[in-house]
Design a protein around this motif. Structure first.
Motif, mmCIF file in Angstrom:
data_model
loop_
_atom_site.group_PDB
_atom_site.id
_atom_site.type_symbol
_atom_site.label_atom_id
_atom_site.label_comp_id
_atom_site.label_asym_id
_atom_site.label_seq_id
_atom_site.Cartn_x
_atom_site.Cartn_y
_atom_site.Cartn_z
ATOM 1 N N PHE A 22 14.793 -1.143 27.545
ATOM 2 C CA PHE A 22 15.558 -1.898 26.559
ATOM 3 C C PHE A 22 17.021 -1.495 26.647
ATOM 4 N N GLY A 23 17.904 -2.489 26.760
ATOM 5 C CA GLY A 23 19.334 -2.226 26.805
ATOM 6 C C GLY A 23 19.762 -1.292 27.918
ATOM 7 N N GLY A 24 19.020 -1.275 29.032
ATOM 8 C CA GLY A 24 19.323 -0.370 30.137
ATOM 9 C C GLY A 24 18.637 0.980 30.001
ATOM 10 N N ALA A 25 18.105 1.295 28.813
ATOM 11 C CA ALA A 25 17.385 2.552 28.602
ATOM 12 C C ALA A 25 15.952 2.405 29.105
ATOM 13 N N GLN A 40 8.019 12.070 24.870
ATOM 14 C CA GLN A 40 8.644 10.971 25.604
ATOM 15 C C GLN A 40 9.825 11.471 26.411
ATOM 16 N N ARG A 41 9.920 10.934 27.609
ATOM 17 C CA ARG A 41 11.089 11.165 28.458
ATOM 18 C C ARG A 41 11.896 9.889 28.361
ATOM 19 N N ILE A 42 13.183 10.040 28.095
ATOM 20 C CA ILE A 42 14.035 8.878 27.865
ATOM 21 C C ILE A 42 15.275 8.976 28.744
ATOM 22 N N PHE A 43 15.572 7.886 29.434
ATOM 23 C CA PHE A 43 16.834 7.748 30.164
ATOM 24 C C PHE A 43 17.690 6.779 29.353
ATOM 25 N N ILE A 44 18.900 7.205 28.995
ATOM 26 C CA ILE A 44 19.834 6.328 28.284
ATOM 27 C C ILE A 44 21.113 6.235 29.118
ATOM 28 N N PRO A 45 21.525 5.015 29.472
ATOM 29 C CA PRO A 45 22.699 4.863 30.327
ATOM 30 C C PRO A 45 24.019 4.980 29.567
ATOM 31 N N LYS A 46 25.042 5.288 30.307
ATOM 32 C CA LYS A 46 26.403 5.296 29.780
ATOM 33 C C LYS A 46 26.671 3.935 29.123
ATOM 34 N N GLY A 47 27.294 3.965 27.950
ATOM 35 C CA GLY A 47 27.660 2.735 27.269
ATOM 36 C C GLY A 47 26.558 2.121 26.422
ATOM 37 N N PHE A 48 25.388 2.741 26.369
ATOM 38 C CA PHE A 48 24.278 2.210 25.569
ATOM 39 C C PHE A 48 24.733 2.016 24.122
ATOM 40 N N ASP A 49 24.419 0.863 23.564
ATOM 41 C CA ASP A 49 24.845 0.511 22.204
ATOM 42 C C ASP A 49 23.625 0.453 21.290
ATOM 43 N N TRP A 50 23.415 1.507 20.496
ATOM 44 C CA TRP A 50 22.250 1.602 19.618
ATOM 45 C C TRP A 50 22.234 0.464 18.596
ATOM 46 N N VAL A 51 23.377 0.178 17.984
ATOM 47 C CA VAL A 51 23.432 -0.850 16.947
ATOM 48 C C VAL A 51 23.043 -2.217 17.515
ATOM 49 N N GLY A 107 20.191 9.335 10.058
ATOM 50 C CA GLY A 107 21.559 8.996 9.675
ATOM 51 C C GLY A 107 22.555 9.246 10.782
ATOM 52 N N HIS A 108 22.211 8.875 11.995
ATOM 53 C CA HIS A 108 23.076 9.112 13.163
ATOM 54 C C HIS A 108 22.947 7.937 14.134
ATOM 55 N N ILE A 109 23.831 7.880 15.102
ATOM 56 C CA ILE A 109 23.674 7.005 16.266
ATOM 57 C C ILE A 109 24.193 7.768 17.490
ATOM 58 N N PRO A 110 23.595 7.495 18.660
ATOM 59 C CA PRO A 110 24.074 8.161 19.867
ATOM 60 C C PRO A 110 25.347 7.496 20.394
ATOM 61 N N ASN A 113 28.630 8.446 26.649
ATOM 62 C CA ASN A 113 29.774 8.365 27.557
ATOM 63 C C ASN A 113 29.385 8.658 29.000
ATOM 64 N N GLU A 114 28.115 9.017 29.214
ATOM 65 C CA GLU A 114 27.563 9.175 30.560
ATOM 66 C C GLU A 114 26.053 9.023 30.467
ATOM 67 N N ASP A 115 25.423 8.782 31.607
ATOM 68 C CA ASP A 115 23.962 8.691 31.640
ATOM 69 C C ASP A 115 23.366 10.010 31.164
ATOM 70 N N ALA A 116 22.192 9.938 30.526
ATOM 71 C CA ALA A 116 21.515 11.152 30.072
ATOM 72 C C ALA A 116 20.003 10.961 30.147
ATOM 73 N N VAL A 117 19.309 12.078 30.393
ATOM 74 C CA VAL A 117 17.848 12.109 30.357
ATOM 75 C C VAL A 117 17.440 13.192 29.375
ATOM 76 N N MET A 118 16.532 12.836 28.479
ATOM 77 C CA MET A 118 16.065 13.786 27.478
ATOM 78 C C MET A 118 14.550 13.752 27.377
ATOM 79 N N VAL A 119 13.999 14.831 26.863
ATOM 80 C CA VAL A 119 12.578 14.908 26.563
ATOM 81 C C VAL A 119 12.484 15.203 25.070
#
Length: 138
Positions: A22-25, A40-51, A107-110, A113-119
């Motif tokens: 979704f949205g490049g993620a 969950q392992r998640i890849f979120i790309p640079k510029g991802f727009d949560w809103v 109460g946050h949003i990511p 500014n660069e690609d990231a991988v998280m677990v």
């Protein structure tokens, strides 16, 4: 006493296709664990727009848009970096760097500014409920 189950989520090419995109993620989700636990392992790309991407999936008819993430996140940032903007202090973005663990309250949003991988580890089903998963486009 029986040994507890050990759960390992594979890395790299052993992950196979993502569970959802979704949205490049990309998300690889393992949710068939005891007591509702999930990893969950998640890849979120640079510029991802949560809103733009996630808010519409969480918003319910007649309630207006969800502008801030309603979930607590507990995880490890494997690569990249991730900024976190908080509803009650939006001008002070906290930066999480590769190799760091994090506990981020609702109460946050990511800010990506660069690609990231998280677990991440959770028992919260906000993002993994059938209703929200059905809204995530493959």
């Amino acid at each position: 006493m029986a040994s507890p189950d050990v759960v390992c989520q594979p890395c790299g090419s052993a992950l196979g296709a993502p569970t959802k995109e979704f949205g490049g993620a990309k998300m690889w989700l393992k949710k068939d664990l005891p007591d509702g636990r999930q990893v969950q392992r998640i890849f979120i790309p640079k510029g991802f727009d949560w809103v733009k991407t996630i808010s519409p999936m969480l918003s319910k008819a007649g309630e207006g848009p969800v502008m801030w993430c309603p979930v607590t996140h507990f995880g490890y940032l494997e690569s990249g970096s991730m900024g976190i903007k908080f509803k009650d202090d939006p001008d002070n973005i906290k930066i999480i760097k590769a190799g760091e663990t994090y506990l981020v309250p609702p109460g946050h949003i990511p800010v990506m500014n660069e690609d990231a991988v998280m677990v991440e580890f959770t028992q919260d089903t906000t993002y993994t409920s059938a209703e929200v998963q059905a809204k995530m486009k493959d």
